[in-house]
Motif scaffolding. Structure first.
Motif, PDB file in Angstrom:
ATOM      1  N   LEU A 160      -1.968 -23.077   7.907  1.00  0.00           N
ATOM      2  CA  LEU A 160      -1.488 -22.843   8.987  1.00  0.00           C
ATOM      3  C   LEU A 160       0.089 -21.075   8.896  1.00  0.00           C
ATOM      4  O   LEU A 160       0.157 -21.130   7.985  1.00  0.00           O
ATOM      5  N   ASN A 161      -1.385 -20.833   9.992  1.00  0.00           N
ATOM      6  CA  ASN A 161       0.287 -19.627   9.908  1.00  0.00           C
ATOM      7  C   ASN A 161       1.768 -19.436  10.856  1.00  0.00           C
ATOM      8  O   ASN A 161       1.411 -19.511  12.479  1.00  0.00           O
ATOM      9  N   PHE A 162       2.447 -19.508   9.853  1.00  0.00           N
ATOM     10  CA  PHE A 162       3.413 -20.160  10.799  1.00  0.00           C
ATOM     11  C   PHE A 162       4.336 -18.688  11.630  1.00  0.00           C
ATOM     12  O   PHE A 162       5.420 -19.224  12.325  1.00  0.00           O
ATOM     13  N   THR A 163       4.201 -17.339  11.043  1.00  0.00           N
ATOM     14  CA  THR A 163       4.844 -16.405  11.412  1.00  0.00           C
ATOM     15  C   THR A 163       4.175 -16.563  13.148  1.00  0.00           C
ATOM     16  O   THR A 163       5.225 -16.629  14.078  1.00  0.00           O
ATOM     17  N   GLN A 164       3.129 -16.623  13.385  1.00  0.00           N
ATOM     18  CA  GLN A 164       2.251 -16.937  14.903  1.00  0.00           C
ATOM     19  C   GLN A 164       2.808 -18.086  15.492  1.00  0.00           C
ATOM     20  O   GLN A 164       3.542 -18.212  16.418  1.00  0.00           O
ATOM     21  N   ILE A 165       2.885 -19.464  14.447  1.00  0.00           N
ATOM     22  CA  ILE A 165       3.814 -20.778  15.314  1.00  0.00           C
ATOM     23  C   ILE A 165       4.721 -20.208  15.918  1.00  0.00           C
ATOM     24  O   ILE A 165       5.013 -20.913  16.731  1.00  0.00           O
ATOM     25  N   ARG A 196      10.668  -9.118  19.717  1.00  0.00           N
ATOM     26  CA  ARG A 196      10.662  -8.168  18.329  1.00  0.00           C
ATOM     27  C   ARG A 196      11.524  -8.670  16.904  1.00  0.00           C
ATOM     28  O   ARG A 196      11.466  -9.597  17.291  1.00  0.00           O
ATOM     29  N   ARG A 197      10.531  -8.899  15.723  1.00  0.00           N
ATOM     30  CA  ARG A 197      10.888  -9.590  14.452  1.00  0.00           C
ATOM     31  C   ARG A 197      11.457  -8.685  14.518  1.00  0.00           C
ATOM     32  O   ARG A 197      12.912  -7.372  14.217  1.00  0.00           O
ATOM     33  N   VAL A 198      12.572  -9.371  13.500  1.00  0.00           N
ATOM     34  CA  VAL A 198      14.518  -8.669  12.876  1.00  0.00           C
ATOM     35  C   VAL A 198      14.637  -9.678  11.767  1.00  0.00           C
ATOM     36  O   VAL A 198      13.505 -10.385  11.670  1.00  0.00           O
ATOM     37  N   LEU A 329       8.273 -12.671   3.793  1.00  0.00           N
ATOM     38  CA  LEU A 329       8.025 -13.488   4.610  1.00  0.00           C
ATOM     39  C   LEU A 329       7.944 -12.452   5.899  1.00  0.00           C
ATOM     40  O   LEU A 329       8.551 -11.662   6.040  1.00  0.00           O
ATOM     41  N   ASP A 330       6.693 -12.585   6.331  1.00  0.00           N
ATOM     42  CA  ASP A 330       6.158 -11.645   7.957  1.00  0.00           C
ATOM     43  C   ASP A 330       7.191 -11.575   8.483  1.00  0.00           C
ATOM     44  O   ASP A 330       6.754 -10.461   9.670  1.00  0.00           O
ATOM     45  N   LEU A 331       7.510 -12.644   8.630  1.00  0.00           N
ATOM     46  CA  LEU A 331       8.850 -13.424  10.165  1.00  0.00           C
ATOM     47  C   LEU A 331       9.530 -12.035  10.557  1.00  0.00           C
ATOM     48  O   LEU A 331      10.023 -11.723  11.725  1.00  0.00           O
ATOM     49  N   LYS A 339       1.244  -8.887   0.990  1.00  0.00           N
ATOM     50  CA  LYS A 339       1.106 -10.494   1.229  1.00  0.00           C
ATOM     51  C   LYS A 339       2.213 -11.491   1.736  1.00  0.00           C
ATOM     52  O   LYS A 339       3.038 -11.526   1.166  1.00  0.00           O
ATOM     53  N   PRO A 340       1.823 -12.353   3.521  1.00  0.00           N
ATOM     54  CA  PRO A 340       2.526 -13.194   3.386  1.00  0.00           C
ATOM     55  C   PRO A 340       3.283 -14.167   2.749  1.00  0.00           C
ATOM     56  O   PRO A 340       1.738 -15.063   2.245  1.00  0.00           O
ATOM     57  N   CYS A 341       3.832 -15.215   3.212  1.00  0.00           N
ATOM     58  CA  CYS A 341       4.854 -16.264   2.102  1.00  0.00           C
ATOM     59  C   CYS A 341       3.811 -17.580   2.826  1.00  0.00           C
ATOM     60  O   CYS A 341       3.566 -17.309   4.373  1.00  0.00           O
TER      61      CYS A 341
HETATM   62  C1  LIG Z   1      -0.125 -14.090  11.457  1.00  0.00           C
HETATM   63  O1  LIG Z   1       0.546 -14.634  12.436  1.00  0.00           O
HETATM   64  C2  LIG Z   1       1.140 -13.457  12.449  1.00  0.00           C
HETATM   65  C3  LIG Z   1       1.368 -12.685  13.700  1.00  0.00           C
HETATM   66  O2  LIG Z   1       0.272 -13.654  14.470  1.00  0.00           O
HETATM   67  C4  LIG Z   1       0.063 -11.457  12.514  1.00  0.00           C
HETATM   68  O3  LIG Z   1       0.491 -10.629  12.599  1.00  0.00           O
HETATM   69  C5  LIG Z   1      -0.088 -12.199  10.438  1.00  0.00           C
HETATM   70  O4  LIG Z   1      -1.887 -11.374  10.352  1.00  0.00           O
HETATM   71  C6  LIG Z   1      -1.041 -13.676  10.660  1.00  0.00           C
HETATM   72  N1  LIG Z   1      -1.359 -13.760   9.636  1.00  0.00           N
HETATM   73  C7  LIG Z   1      -2.392 -14.375   8.342  1.00  0.00           C
HETATM   74  C8  LIG Z   1      -2.639 -14.583   7.325  1.00  0.00           C
HETATM   75  O5  LIG Z   1      -3.233 -14.000   8.998  1.00  0.00           O
END
Ligand SMILES: *[C@@H]1O[C@H](CO)[C@@H](O)[C@H](O)[C@H]1NC(C)=O
Ligand SMILES: *[C@@H]1O[C@H](CO)[C@@H](O)[C@H](O)[C@H]1NC(C)=O
Ligand SMILES: *[C@@H]1O[C@H](CO)[C@@H](O)[C@H](O)[C@H]1NC(C)=O
Ligand SMILES: *[C@@H]1O[C@H](CO)[C@@H](O)[C@H](O)[C@H]1NC(C)=O
Ligand SMILES: *[C@@H]1O[C@H](CO)[C@@H](O)[C@H](O)[C@H]1NC(C)=O
Length: 474
Positions: A160-165, A196-198, A329-331, A339-341
Motif C-alpha cells: 500500500l502507498n500510505f502517502t496516498q492513503i 501541501r506536504r510539510v 519518507l516522501d510524505l 526511494k520512498p519508505c
Molecule cells: C504514492 O502516492 C503519492 C501521492 O499520490 C505519489 O506521489 C507517489 O508517487 C506514490 N508512490 C508510489 C511508490 O507509487
C-alpha cells in the motif's frame, strides 16, 4: 618612430653613449618625476646621486604601501550596514501560512478507505494502528512506528502507498477551515487554501503559488480563518494533546519551525520582516569566505528548488534517512527521485529516531553530538545570500469560559505589524575598485605618474628600444 628621430635631431651633437641618450630622450618626454633630473645632460654628478636616492626612497614607499594595499585587499573583510529602513512591505509576498490539525486525519473516512484498498477484517486492526501512528506523525517523532516491527501481517500491507492513503484521509479545506477572510474581504477557504506536504504531514497552505502581496497593516487586515478542531472525528488511539500547528514561511522555502496552538485559544500573529542581502561585489569571494550561498551556486537542496538554507536542511534530512534506512519518507517532502519508505521500512525510522534528533550545523557538533559514538545529522548548510527573516509576535487569548465553543475551534489572524522592512546589506570593505583608486593615489604621490606615463613606458620598452637595437645592430 617619428618621435625618436625628431629627438635625435634635437641633440645631434651630444657625446654621450647612445644608450644614455636613448634614456634621456625617453625621460625628457615622459612624466615619471625624477627620471628627468636623473638623466638631464647638464646635471652635476652629486646632484644626480641625490636624485637617485630620492627616487629610490619614493620607489620603496610605493612598493611598501602597495604591499599593504594588496594585503588589505586579500583579507577580503566584509561589513554589514542598514541600507534601507523604509523598504515597502508590498515588495515581498505575504508569508505562506501552513495550517495543520495535530490530529492529521479525518477518522470517519477510514471505513471508506478500507473498502477502497480491500483491507480484510484480519488486516483491519493493524491498518488502524498504522493510521493512528500517521495521525500523530511528524519529523523526529518516528517512535510512533516503534511497535510495528513485530507485526506478523505487516508484509500483507506493504504494497500500500500510505502517502496516498494519508493524503486522502487528511482534513480538506472545508473540514479544517471556516470563516476565511483576506484583506477584510471574506473568501471561500477552499479557494485560498491548498493541500501541501510539510514536515508535519499533509496540511493546508495559503499563498504559496499566488504570492499575493499586501500593504495593509494591522489586525484583521491580513489573513483570518477559523481552525476547526473536530475532536469527535479524531483517531481514537492518538492520545497526544489536541490542537493545531502553524508554519509561517516565505514562498520557495520548504519548512520553518512550527508554532503550536491550543484549542479554545484565539491567536493573533503579527509579522515583521527583515531582509538581508550580500551585494554583488561579494560574489567574487568563495562561499566559505562569504558564509552564504546565492541562488546560482550549486549545492545540496531539494529537487527542483532553489538553494535556501531550509531547503538544504530538508534535503539533508532526506539524505540521512536514506543513509540509515535506505528510504525517505516522501510524505514530508516534495516529489523527488529518492526511494520512498514503505510500511516495512517505518520501524527502521523508529529505531533510528534518536539519530535524526541530533542536528548539527557546521561548528556545532561539539554541542549537539556529545559522544563520539553518538550518530547525528551533520548538515553543512549555509545561509543564502538573500534572506528574508519573518519575525512573528504571537498573542494568544484564551476564549472566555462562557463563550468557549464546544467544538474547540479557534480564530487565527495573521497580519503585518509594520509597513516597511529593515534591509541590511553586506558588502566588501575593500573592493577591487578601492584597490585601483588607492594604488593610483600612491603612484601619484610617490612618482607623480599616471596611466598615460605607464603607456609611455610600455611604448618606450616595446617600440623605441627594439627599434633602437635594430638600427644599431642590424
Ligand atoms: C504514492 O502516492 C503519492 C501521492 O499520490 C505519489 O506521489 C507517489 O508517487 C506514490 N508512490 C508510489 C511508490 O507509487
Ligand atoms: C479490490 O478488490 C476488487 C475485487 O476483489 C478489485 O476489483 C479491486 O481492483 C481491488 N482494489 C484494489 C485497490 O486492490
Ligand atoms: C470527515 O469525513 C467524513 C467522510 O468523508 C465527512 O462526511 C465529514 O464531513 C468529514 N468531517 C468534517 C468535519 O468535515
Ligand atoms: C541498505 O542497503 C544496503 C545495500 O543495499 C544494505 O547493505 C543495508 O543493510 C541496507 N540498510 C537497511 C537499514 O536496510
Ligand atoms: C463551532 O462552534 C461555534 C460556536 O458555537 C459555531 O459558530 C460553529 O459553527 C461551530 N462549528 C462547527 C463545525 O460545528
Amino acid at each position: 618612430i617619428i618621435r625618436l628621430t625628431s629627438f635625435k635631431l634635437a641633440w645631434p651633437q651630444s657625446q654621450r653613449q647612445s644608450w644614455t641618450q636613448l634614456l634621456s630622450i625617453y625621460t625628457a618626454g615622459a612624466h615619471i618625476h625624477g627620471f628627468y633630473q636623473l638623466f638631464w645632460p647638464t646635471m652635476r654628478q652629486r646632484m644626480r646621486i641625490l636624485w637617485a636616492l630620492a627616487l629610490m626612497s619614493a620607489c620603496y614607499v610605493l612598493i611598501y604601501v602597495s604591499y599593504l594595499l594588496a594585503e588589505r585587499f586579500q583579507r577580503r573583510t566584509i561589513h554589514t550596514i542598514v541600507s534601507n529602513s523604509h523598504w515597502p512591505i508590498s515588495s515581498i509576498a505575504f508569508p505562506v501560512v501552513i495550517v495543520c490539525n495535530k490530529n492529521r486525519l479525518n477518522w470517519s473516512r477510514v471505513p471508506l478507505i478500507k473498502q477502497r484498498y480491500n483491507i480484510s477484517d484480519k488486516q483491519s486492526p493493524l491498518f488502524e494502528r498504522v493510521l493512528s501512528a500517521y495521525d500523530a506523525l511528524q519529523f523526529q517523532h518516528f517512535q510512533v512506528f516503534a511497535e510495528l516491527a513485530a507485526e506478523p501481517l505487516l508484509h500483507t500491507l506493504n504494497h500500500l502507498n500510505f502517502t496516498q492513503i494519508v493524503t486522502e484521509l487528511a482534513w480538506r479545506c472545508d473540514e479544517l477551515l471556516a470563516d476565511c477572510s483576506w484583506h477584510t474581504q471574506s473568501v471561500d477557504c477552499c479557494e485560498v487554501f491548498r493541500p501541501r506536504r510539510v514536515l508535519l504531514g499533509a496540511c493546508l497552505e495559503f499563498n504559496e503559488l499566488e504570492q499575493r502581496a499586501s500593504i495593509e497593516v494591522g489586525k484583521g487586515k491580513g489573513l483570518r480563518a477559523r481552525l476547526m478542531l473536530n475532536a469527535a472525528l479524531h483517531a481514537p488511539a492518538n492520545a497526544l494533546p489536541k490542537g493545531f500547528v502553524l508554519n509561517i514561511l516565505e514562498p520557495t522555502v520548504w519548512f520553518n519551525f512550527p508554532i503550536e496552538l491550543l484549542p479554545h485559544t484565539n491567536v493573533d500573529i503579527g509579522i515583521t520582516a527583515v531582509y538581508h542581502y550580500y551585494d554583488e561585489n561579494t560574489y567574487v569571494l568563495n562561499s566559505k569566505q562569504r558564509e552564504c550561498l546565492h541562488e546560482n551556486e550549486q549545492f545540496k537542496t531539494l529537487q527542483n528548488f532553489n538553494y535556501m538554507l531550509e531547503n538544504c536542511q530538508a534535503e539533508c534530512q532526506q539524505l540521512y534517512m536514506l543513509r540509515y534506512c535506505n528510504c525517505s519518507l516522501d510524505l514530508f517532502y516534495p516529489p523527488s527521485n529518492h526511494k520512498p519508505c514503505q510500511l516495512a521500512d517505518l520501524s527502521c525510522l523508529a529505531a533510528n529516531n534518536q539519530h535524526l534528533q541530533n542536528y548539527a550545523e557546521p561548528g556545532e557538533e561539539a554541542f549537539v553530538v556529545q559522544r563520539e559514538t553518538e550518530k547525528g545529522m551533520h548538515c553543512d548548510c549555509q545561509l543564502n545570500c538573500k534572506s528574508l527573516t519573518l519575525l512573528t509576535d504571537i498573542y494568544e487569548h484564551v476564549q472566555p469560559i462562557g463563550v468557549q465553543q464546544q467544538n474547540g475551534s479557534i480564530m487565527m489572524d495573521v497580519y503585518y505589524k509594520r509597513k516597511d522592512i529593515l534591509v541590511y546589506k553586506t558588502s566588501l570593505v575593500y573592493s577591487w575598485l578601492d584597490l585601483i583608486v588607492s594604488f593610483g593615489g600612491i603612484c601619484q604621490l610617490c612618482l607623480g605618474c599616471s596611466i598615460i606615463s605607464l603607456i609611455e613606458l610600455c611604448y618606450f620598452t616595446l617600440v623605441d628600444v627594439p627599434f633602437f637595437c635594430w638600427t644599431r645592430f642590424a
